[in-house]
Design an enzyme around this catalytic site. Sequence first.
Site, PDB file in Angstrom:
ATOM      1  CE  LYS A  90      -4.548  -1.128   1.525  1.00 44.94           C
ATOM      2  NZ  LYS A  90      -4.553  -2.423   2.242  1.00 44.94           N
ATOM      3  NE  ARG A  91       4.458   0.861   4.476  1.00 47.58           N
ATOM      4  CZ  ARG A  91       5.255  -0.165   4.657  1.00 47.58           C
ATOM      5  NH1 ARG A  91       6.523  -0.056   4.387  1.00 47.58           N
ATOM      6  NH2 ARG A  91       4.796  -1.320   5.089  1.00 47.58           N
TER       7      ARG A  91
END
Length: 485
Positions: A251-252
């Site tokens: 997600k980062r």
Amino acid sequence: MSVRVRIAPSPTGNLHIGTARTAVFNWLFARAQGGKFLLRIEDTDLERSKPEFTENILDGLKWLGMEWDEGPFYQSQRMEMYREKIQELLDKGSAYRAYETPDELNEMRQKQQARKEAPRYNNQHRKLTDEQIEVFEAEGRQAVIRFKIDDEREIKWNDLVRGHVSWKGQDLGGDMVVARAASKGDVGQPLYNFVVVVDDADMAISHVIRGEDHVGNTPKQILLYEAMGMKVPEFAHTPLILNESGAKLSKRDGVTSVDDFKQMGFTAAGLVNYMTLLGWSAPDAQELFTLEEAAKLFTFDRVNKAGAKFDWDKLDWVNSQYLHEQPADELLPMLMPYWNEAGYSFDETADKDWLMPLTAMVAPSLTRLKDCVELGHFFATPTLEFSDKAKEQLRGEGVADAMQAVVEALKDSQINEPDDAKGVINRVTKAQGVKKGLMMRSLRAALMGDMQGPDLVESWVILHKRGFDQQRLEKAVEIAKAQSL
Ligand code: GLU
């Protein structure tokens, strides 16, 4: 053996790029082998599974062109079968009820850590007496069902990607939980590692192709196949997708779902083509192919063991190749949402006569679909802001007269084809005695309001069809004249 493979996403989020890539490898293998590709929705986690995620997964797979041959099967509808199988394991003595509370398990773990031992369940409830069980149940404790794991066992398989893999029973963390929240007389909620085995056996899956993050589950699952007398399938654990710094894509990194890529302007064909290259390569290093073409070349011995680095430049390149080749009538509907979102009032049906040449003109300049916004803005409104450079160009010597001559020429010329535009340019250039270069640069400034942009002659045709060229030229004459005063 008939090949049957499956993709088994959990609907706890939108279709993840890693899942989609695993689906690609499954799909390619099924097609390469003349087998079947199944879709199973693993929705046993009732709290985290959501129907909108299921919908997103189905839509995403369809969008990418990975139609499934069977399914979707929903695990939530197959609970009875799993429960029966758990009961069978209990009846055979391969599984048992364990009653530790979370606190007790925590304490067990802490003691092990203090002794510098790896945390594991110590199998202490394997042989509870009926009296002990009665006491626990009278206390209202809920059990988990644990499957017995023999510490002495060595579990081996020949992975189609990773080659020979071997695990020791003692490294599997003790007897494994196959169901939780089992109240008295009930087998509770069956868990992933168990239901996946029951399903893969029931659906006669011949090859389990999944991400490398599942390698540690495979030895446990092999023991379950054996305990239930089921045929163990082949396994292929595909490399993880890594970000540019070599960590697992997460997600980062900002983009995780197929939808994110869609919104960024990647085409289904380009994205799916790029995904085939994430961990696999064709024998002759070919890089552009449809899924069908890749399937003809796909074998597991060309899938890498090492993680596959996500390469944005490569994805852009692959995508651009598709966009450059896309026929205008297919590309136009793909561009429309971006133009609409940018607020351009283009009408796909009513404006077709100039939208088609516009689409054909921008196609070779596109890397991502959304690039059409920048290229389309020249055609979105009748008048444009003139850039400083364009104004400077228009203020050059002889430009006002030359542009006025074009305005005059337009009164009895139609610019329906590039050749019409070229004809006007040639006539005016000659009559005004100006250099062709000056004429072209000034026309660009006048018609496009800028010194850079798409092909001038083709743009003029489009602007003429829109009825924008006359007024832009008149405005340009004004600017040019204001300077000459
Ligand atoms: N539901 C699992 C996942 O989404 C499937 C794992 C498997 O393919 O066995 O990761």
